[in-house]
Design an enzyme around this catalytic site. Structure first.
Site, mmCIF file in Angstrom:
data_model
loop_
_atom_site.group_PDB
_atom_site.id
_atom_site.type_symbol
_atom_site.label_atom_id
_atom_site.label_comp_id
_atom_site.label_asym_id
_atom_site.label_seq_id
_atom_site.Cartn_x
_atom_site.Cartn_y
_atom_site.Cartn_z
ATOM 1 C CB ALA A 15 -1.039 0.165 0.409
ATOM 2 C CG ASP A 16 -0.422 5.515 -1.428
ATOM 3 O OD1 ASP A 16 -1.404 4.778 -0.737
ATOM 4 O OD2 ASP A 16 -1.416 5.651 -2.778
#
Length: 128
Positions: A15-16
């Site tokens: 995930a960012d």
């Protein structure tokens, strides 16, 4: 055509900073789906490579529709849509429950150890 579903949970490192699945990771998830379809069809990817046959991506198209988020349980629906003497094409749908998040089409070619394009072996076509 053959179809297979694989579940993948979005890991923290995928995930960012906003908690969304990073766009580049979608292709990794599709590859997992492709390998699991191959395995479910009786294929052995390790044996494939040991025999000197390698499968490489020559084209990838992805349409992002809705974001996946950290810890989502996703389903990658992989469909072998076309196989010829020259290429193997898979279509993908990425789902969170029944909600469609993304779609993709990936085209593969077969190469030898030297990277030279080869015909898709008949025995490989038969596995699919």
């Amino acid at each position: 055509m053959k179809q297979h579903e694989t579940q993948i949970r979005v890991r923290y490192e995928d995930a960012d900073p906003m908690g969304f699945l990073h766009h580049a990771k979608y292709l990794s998830y599709y590859e997992i789906g492709r390998l699991e379809l191959f395995r479910a069809s009786g294929g052995d990817y390790r044996a494939l490579e040991e025999s000197g046959v390698f499968v490489v991506v020559v084209k990838a198209e992805c349409r992002y529709q809705k974001p996946a988020r950290y810890d989502d349980l996703l389903t990658v629906r992989t469909t072998l849509s076309k196989i010829t003497a020259a290429k193997i094409v898979h279509d993908y749908v990425l789902l969170r429950e029944e909600e469609q998040l993304a779609t993709a089409t990936v085209t593969l070619a077969v190469v030898d150890r030297a990277g030279q394009v080869q015909r898709v072996p008949e025995w490989l076509q038969e596995i699919y």
